[in-house]
Design a protein around this motif. Structure first.
Motif, short mmCIF file in Angstrom:
data_model
loop_
_atom_site.label_atom_id
_atom_site.label_comp_id
_atom_site.label_asym_id
_atom_site.label_seq_id
_atom_site.Cartn_x
_atom_site.Cartn_y
_atom_site.Cartn_z
N GLU A 1 0.97 -1.37 -0.16
CA GLU A 1 -0.06 -0.01 0.01
C GLU A 1 1.04 1.11 0.00
OE1 GLU A 1 -3.76 0.43 2.53
OE2 GLU A 1 -2.11 1.92 3.51
N ALA A 2 0.69 2.30 -0.97
CA ALA A 2 1.38 3.22 -0.97
C ALA A 2 1.24 4.33 0.23
CB ALA A 2 1.19 4.01 -2.50
N GLY A 3 2.05 5.13 0.79
CA GLY A 3 1.89 5.81 1.74
C GLY A 3 1.34 7.31 1.31
N VAL A 4 1.57 8.23 2.09
CA VAL A 4 1.27 9.60 1.67
C VAL A 4 2.33 10.08 1.06
CG1 VAL A 4 0.81 11.95 2.56
CG2 VAL A 4 -0.22 10.02 3.79
N THR A 5 1.82 10.64 -0.24
CA THR A 5 2.88 11.30 -1.11
C THR A 5 2.81 12.89 -1.22
OG1 THR A 5 2.75 9.26 -2.65
CG2 THR A 5 3.78 11.15 -3.43
N PRO B 1 -3.09 11.61 -0.48
CA PRO B 1 -3.14 10.74 0.85
C PRO B 1 -3.24 9.36 0.50
CG PRO B 1 -5.41 11.57 0.30
CD PRO B 1 -4.24 11.99 -0.80
N ILE B 2 -3.11 8.39 1.59
CA ILE B 2 -3.41 6.95 1.59
C ILE B 2 -4.82 6.80 0.91
CG2 ILE B 2 -3.58 4.89 2.82
CD1 ILE B 2 -1.41 5.74 4.52
N SER B 3 -4.65 5.92 -0.18
CA SER B 3 -5.91 5.56 -0.78
C SER B 3 -7.17 5.29 0.42
CB SER B 3 -6.05 4.32 -1.74
OG SER B 3 -6.93 4.15 -2.30
N HIS C 1 -8.38 6.88 2.51
CA HIS C 1 -8.31 7.99 3.88
C HIS C 1 -9.14 9.06 3.61
CE1 HIS C 1 -4.56 6.40 6.18
NE2 HIS C 1 -5.53 5.47 5.77
N SER D 1 -2.51 11.76 6.46
CA SER D 1 -4.04 11.36 6.44
C SER D 1 -4.58 10.48 7.34
CB SER D 1 -4.32 11.16 4.84
OG SER D 1 -3.45 9.60 4.73
N PHE E 1 -0.92 9.25 9.50
CA PHE E 1 0.12 8.85 8.68
C PHE E 1 0.58 9.91 7.87
CE2 PHE E 1 -0.17 4.29 9.60
CZ PHE E 1 -1.64 4.45 9.98
#
Lengths: 115, 108
Positions: free
Chosen positions: A1-5, A25-27, A29, A94, A105
């Motif tokens: 899972e990708a984090g906050v970018t 944000p994280i998907s 959230h 997020s 996060f």
């Protein structure tokens, strides 16, 4: 899972210039936060959203700062006319408030220097 | 306004020793979180507590919502534990307010 970018990672401006920071944000959230962290201080809340709605922007300097989250996913924080006192790291976080309340996060942040 | 105070502001430990960080708050809170910020500036979420205690390896945190404080215990400190530790409290409406941090340096 990708984090906050967040992007960009760094920005250097002259006083009076404008700059925008972007956050993904994280998907899934639903809540998104923007914090300002001056050097050697704790993060200070600027604004936060639940979906596309601003919940609290009372700490956002409204004359020069603006933040949007039009579709309830990505968000942009903009400084219209930067001042030296805006030098700080801008952090996006997020949370999935419907499940985990406000467990945050964070992204890596954008380090802004205003000369 | 909301106020979150952390103590001590700085702490030095030798490897293998233990200590506790404290977070006091002046308003009723529904949750507390602890973060570690490394030298690159990344904030890592260590704990989220709505009540009671949680433990993860050498770290243990407790939250006393009546007495308005939280603690983070570090046992058998290691070099990689160095960094700045922040507590953050949920004050309602999903607002999260941070303290000013404790700088921890672990030395050999």
């Amino acid at each position: 899972e990708a984090g906050v970018t967040q992007s960009p990672r760094y920005a250097v401006l002259q006083e009076g210039q404008a700059v925008s920071f972007w956050c993904d944000p994280i998907s899934g959230h639903d809540t998104l936060y923007w914090y300002q962290q001056p050097r050697d201080q704790g993060p200070q809340l600027l604004v936060y959203f639940r979906d596309e709605a601003v919940i609290d922007n009372s700490q956002l300097p409204s004359d020069r700062f603006s933040a949007v989250r039009p579709k309830g996913t990505n968000s942009t924080l903009k400084i219209q006319s930067a001042k030296q006192g805006d030098t700080a790291t801008y952090l996006c976080a997020s949370s999935f408030s419907r499940i985990s309340n406000e467990r945050l996060f964070f992204g890596h942040g954008t380090k802004l220097s205003v000369l | 306004g909301d106020q979150v105070e952390q103590s001590p502001s700085a702490l030095s430990l030798h490897e293998g020793t233990s200590s506790a960080l404290r977070c006091n708050f002046t308003t009723t809170t529904r949750s507390v979180q602890w973060f570690r910020q490394n030298s690159r500036g990344s904030l890592i979420n260590l704990f989220y507590l709505a009540s009671g205690t949680k433990e993860n390896g050498r770290l243990k945190s407790a939250f006393d919502s009546k007495e308005l404080y939280s603690t983070l215990h570090i046992r058998d400190a290691q070099l990689e534990d160095s960094g700045t530790y922040f507590c953050a409290v949920g004050t309602g409406g999903y607002k999260v307010v941070f303290g000013s941090g404790t700088r921890l340096l672990v030395s050999p």
